[in-house]
Structure formats: C-alpha cells, structure tokens
Design a protein around this motif. Structure first.
Motif, PDB file in Angstrom:
ATOM      1  N   SER A 147       1.028  -1.535  -0.129  1.00  0.00           N
ATOM      2  CA  SER A 147       0.146  -0.123   0.432  1.00  0.00           C
ATOM      3  C   SER A 147       0.843   1.361   0.122  1.00  0.00           C
ATOM      4  N   THR A 150       2.096   1.612  -3.511  1.00  0.00           N
ATOM      5  CA  THR A 150       1.240   2.083  -4.793  1.00  0.00           C
ATOM      6  C   THR A 150       0.629   2.691  -4.657  1.00  0.00           C
ATOM      7  N   THR A 152      -2.382   2.948  -2.551  1.00  0.00           N
ATOM      8  CA  THR A 152      -3.655   2.065  -3.152  1.00  0.00           C
ATOM      9  C   THR A 152      -4.194   0.925  -1.844  1.00  0.00           C
ATOM     10  N   ASP A 155      -7.499  -4.295   0.598  1.00  0.00           N
ATOM     11  CA  ASP A 155      -9.420  -5.333   0.141  1.00  0.00           C
ATOM     12  C   ASP A 155      -9.246  -5.697   1.435  1.00  0.00           C
ATOM     13  N   THR A 160      -2.724  -5.466  -1.851  1.00  0.00           N
ATOM     14  CA  THR A 160      -1.709  -4.783  -1.917  1.00  0.00           C
ATOM     15  C   THR A 160      -0.371  -6.083  -2.031  1.00  0.00           C
ATOM     16  N   TYR A 163       1.062  -7.614  -5.419  1.00  0.00           N
ATOM     17  CA  TYR A 163       2.160  -6.114  -5.762  1.00  0.00           C
ATOM     18  C   TYR A 163       3.627  -6.975  -5.836  1.00  0.00           C
ATOM     19  N   HIS A 194       4.200   7.428  -6.279  1.00  0.00           N
ATOM     20  CA  HIS A 194       3.568   5.833  -6.404  1.00  0.00           C
ATOM     21  C   HIS A 194       3.846   4.730  -7.822  1.00  0.00           C
ATOM     22  N   THR A 196       2.439   2.731 -10.306  1.00  0.00           N
ATOM     23  CA  THR A 196       1.341   1.666 -10.143  1.00  0.00           C
ATOM     24  C   THR A 196       0.776   0.365 -10.948  1.00  0.00           C
TER      25      THR A 196
END
Length: 534
Positions: A147, A150, A152, A155, A160, A163, A194, A196
């Motif tokens: 996280s 990224t 992001t 969930d 994450t 990734y 960050h 992608t």
C-alpha cells in the motif's frame, strides 16, 4: 531469453525507413564502429532515429540490412551492446531495455532488440533510503509495503501484497538487481510518487528516474524456519533503517522478538509499525502498543509513540536507542501518511566515504550481457568501465574484472554510490565463478582473504554454555558460513559478553575490523563485532 517475440516481430515488420525510428545492425565492433569519423557518423544516425521516434529508437542487432534474421554469437552481441551504449551516450541518449531471442533454438546464436531513449543515464547522487522490513508471518508486512509503494488501500484480503510477489522470470531475463521488495519515491515538495504496477520494469525505472528521493524496501521472511533468510536481508544489505511490523490482533510473538533482536543488535535505527489496527478495538491497540513499549524497554531502548510526540520528534530523535512507534492500517490507510512523511524527511545513515566495496548477494547470467553480480554498495562509488577485483575464491585469490554496465531497479546508470541496490555486469569472469559472500573492490586495492578473526561476542540465547569447538553459522554482510568458536575464557553462558577467535571452516572471506555480525546454530543466537583479522 525472452519468450514473447512480439517486440522483435513488430520491429522487423516496420523495417528501416529513411525517417523512421528502427535501425537494423548485424553486429557492431569496437575496432570498426568506434574508429575516428565512423563513431561520429553512427552517433548522428542514432540521434536521428531517436528524434524520429519522439525520443525513442529501436535497434535490432543480429539481422541483415533487409531484415533477415541472421543471429550472432552471445559474445558478439555483448560487444555490440557495449558499442551501442557508447554511441547512445555520444548522442545524448541511453539504452533503456534489451531483449534477446535464440535463432533456430540458439544454434545460430541470438538476435536482440535494444530500446534507446533520449536523455543521459541517471546520475546517482540523489537521496536514496534503503529500509529493511521485518515481522512475523501474516502480520501484514507485505500488505503495508504494497500500500505504501502503490498508494492503494488494501481490500482486507492482502490484495496489495500481490503487487510485490517476486516473479522468477524477471530475475532470469533482466540485468537489474531486484533485491528490494518494493520502491517508491518523493518529488521536491515531498509528495509521494507511487508505482501503478510494481510488476512492470518500466514503472520502477520511472520512479528511480524522476523522484528526488527514492525509498527501497528489502523484504525479509516472516516464517520462523527461515530466520536465516531474514538475517541475510537485515545483515547483508547496506540498510539505512529497519521497519518492524506487529499485528494489533496478534501482538508481539517469538518471531517478533527474534527480528527485533537482530535489528537492534546490528545498531540499525528502527521504526515499529502496529498493523491491522482497523480490525481490533482502540483498547486492544493501546494494549499491544504498551506491550511493544515494554519489549523495547527490556532491550534498553526508548520507545517514542509518534501519536503522542509527533513526526518532528521522531525525525529528530530516531537512533540506535530511540525507536519511533506508530499505528497503521493498510485498509483505511491510517498512519501511512505518517510513514510517508518519515521516509521523505529521515536523513540517510549510510554514506559513500572510502573506496568502493560491494558484497555479492546474488548472481545471474544474462544472455548477451554475461555475468551479473548484484548487491548493495557498501562504500564508495563505482562507474561503468571501472577495473575491479572480485573474490576471494576458495584458494584466497581474486579475479580481475571490468564493469560493463550498472542497473538499479531496471534503470541503467553510469555510476552508483553507497546504499544503492545494483546489478553490475562484469567482464572477465563467468557467472559460475562468482559466489555469494564474495566482494568487489578496486583493482589497486589490497584485499585480505581472512580465514580466522577475533571478535567481541554477546550470547543472546543458548541452552547450555558455548565452549571450545562450538560451530554456529556466521552472517556477516552477505557471508553465511560455518565457523568454529574458541572463547578466550574457555566458555560463554547465555547473556555473557566476551572475546573469542572464530575460524571459517571451509574457505576465506574478505573481513574487516569493526564489522557487525549475527551467529546462529539451532535455537542459539548471538551477535558480534570483528576486532582483529589475521
């Protein structure tokens, strides 16, 4: 070797055009193509191709002028890449990526596609932090870093984390040293930059190229059976800081204590992040926070809760004895802005003083490039074209090599300094001759292959007493080797400190006074400092 020929087929299909960005070359040689007059002409041609492609050109090597796939020997391809790199530099550009394919199963050699981009190779004098992550399995270490890099939210199922899964084929196909678990950066204003998609080499390269500060995370393993791998990650890299995660729903575990002990024993400034704070009550978070504070005080460290004292205090006070502590959630992103601010402001702790030195962590053989040694630059600087020594081999000898090229996070650089995680392509040695624990030093250095050394030891844990002939494994830099221990006082008990002579059982290594190390055998663990080498 690249399996997907789409890039090659597309380049062959486009073909050479007067105003196009594609150029075919059967091979390039130093003697012919770098001769006076010829080099300037080819550099101008390359510049024209780059401008025609809006800053990007494609060079296909190993094909005839009409696009026929001929194939050339790997050694000839390697020389062609060296020449092409010099031509690109002359034209104010650089080789961004190289992919190769076998011709007729490799029997006729290889053909390759080099992507040339406008702009010089990255200078490496920017601020680059290297952070070692540690923590018990399932405590959210991978998810937190995922996280962070990224930007992001997770969930709630560790999404994450995916990734950052290591892709073995990326190791096999690329030159770059992908030792780190993730990378992100900050611009001049301290705003996070960050990734992608961390799986994309170009995404990592973009961060390294554009960020004013780069932060690399070196991952460790949370499972107890692989504590040796964790030690490797924490001791074998040139780390600036440690990041220890503790899950709020589970609290500190035996593995947490193991990892914290290693971080603190190596005097690494460390941050503790409580993770998964969204899945428990506020009362439980405070309970685990107090438990971690007690754990730190028991190790003679001063906990500094950032929630109470602020980021300014954490930046100013963090040290080998003061440990900032904060609460986080990768799902709600709480606390991640605090980590961002810390990593954008914390001073770099490793510096490039002294002559160049890098301990080898991993080795690769890249088609068309040759032997690649990867690791973290321990001290000094290294540049493409430098003449170095690598060793020691089992007999204590060193091999003369030349730096062919350097990459960091899939981005080619012309120089690397202390703290950089790099892959160095070497000329003059085969990949099979390079071993983990070897060292790269300047050719005019006088490295000392050491078989035995004296050290100050501290026994952290041992079921009985350590006596003459005790045989643990020493983890020093990237060296992991069995030693025999001879305590000066005859024996050492748990909690004792004392001096001893240690001797590598199988071969010598490059060891220096003042280096810290961890030793381990079964459940026994301790730390030491080299005081004298023989």
């Amino acid at each position: 070797m690249s399996a997907d020929r789409a890039l090659l087929d597309h380049a062959l299909e486009r073909g050479e055009e007067e105003g196009g960005s594609v150029e075919f070359k059967e091979r390039l040689t130093r003697m012919v193509h770098l001769a006076s007059g010829r080099m300037e002409s080819l550099a101008a041609q390359l510049r024209h191709r780059v401008l025609s492609g809006d800053g990007e050109a494609t060079y296909v090597v190993g094909v005839t002028d009409d696009g026929g796939v001929a194939g050339i020997a790997p050694e000839a391809f390697s020389e062609s890449m060296d020449v092409l790199s010099l031509l690109a530099e002359e034209a104010g550009a650089h080789i961004d990526d190289v992919q190769t394919w076998g011709v007729d199963g490799g029997e006729k050699g290889i053909v390759g596609v080099a992507t040339i981009r406008e702009g010089a190779m990255l200078e490496t004098d920017d601020d680059h932090l290297v952070v070692g992550t540690a923590g018990h399995v399932d405590h959210g270490k991978s998810t937190l870093v995922g996280s962070l890099v990224t930007g992001t939210p997770d969930d709630g199922q560790g999404g994450t984390r995916s990734y950052l899964d290591v892709q073995p084929h990326e190791m096999e196909r690329g030159l770059s040293a992908d030792l780190s678990y993730g990378v992100y950066g900050f611009d001049r204003e301290g705003t996070p930059m960050h990734m992608t998609n961390p799986h994309r080499k170009s995404d990592r390269a973009r961060i390294v190229e554009e960020a004013d500060r780069v932060v690399s995370f070196v991952d460790t393993v949370g499972h107890e059976p692989w504590l040796r791998t964790t030690i490797r990650g924490l001791v074998g890299q040139k780390l600036d800081y440690g990041l220890l995660v503790v899950a709020a729903d589970d609290g500190p575990t035996k593995t947490t204590r193991e990892h914290l002990g290693i971080l603190l024993a190596t005097d690494l400034p460390t941050i503790v992040a409580l993770t998964k704070c969204d899945v428990v009550s506020e009362e439980r978070v405070r309970e685990v926070e107090r438990e971690v504070e007690r754990l730190l005080r028991g190790a003679d460290r001063v906990p500094l809760p950032i929630g109470r004292h602020g980021v300014d205090a954490a930046v100013e006070e963090i040290s080998e004895t003061v440990v900032p502590l904060l609460t986080t959630s990768a799902v709600t992103m709480d606390g991640l802005d605090t980590l961002d601010e810390l990593f954008s402001r914390l001073p770099k702790t490793s510096h490039d003083a002294g002559e160049f030195c890098m301990y080898v962590d991993r080795t690769y053989n890249v088609t068309g490039v040759g032997a690649v040694a990867s690791g973290t630059v321990k001290s000094g600087r290294v540049s493409a074209g430098d003449e170095l020594l690598i060793g020691p081999r089992a007999d204590g000898s060193f091999v003369e090599v030349e730096v062919r090229s350097i990459e960091t996070h899939y981005y080619r650089v012309d120089e690397a300094q202390a703290g950089r995680i790099v892959g160095i392509a070497l000329k003059g040695v085969k990949e099979t001759e390079i071993e983990r624990g070897m060292v790269l030093v300047p050719r005019d250095a006088t490295p000392n292959p050491v078989r035995s050394f004296e050290a100050d030891l501290m026994v952290l844990n041992h079921p009985t007493r350590i006596g003459e002939g005790y045989e643990p494994v020493v983890h020093l830099e990237t060296v992991s080797e069995a030693v025999t221990v001879s305590p000066d006082e005859g024996h050492l008990l748990p909690g004792d400190t004392g001096t001893a002579t240690l001797r590598f059982k199988f071969r010598p290594y490059h060891i220096e006074e003042g280096q810290r190390f961890v030793f381990r055998e079964g459940s026994s663990k301790g730390v030491g400092t080299v005081t004298r080498v023989e």
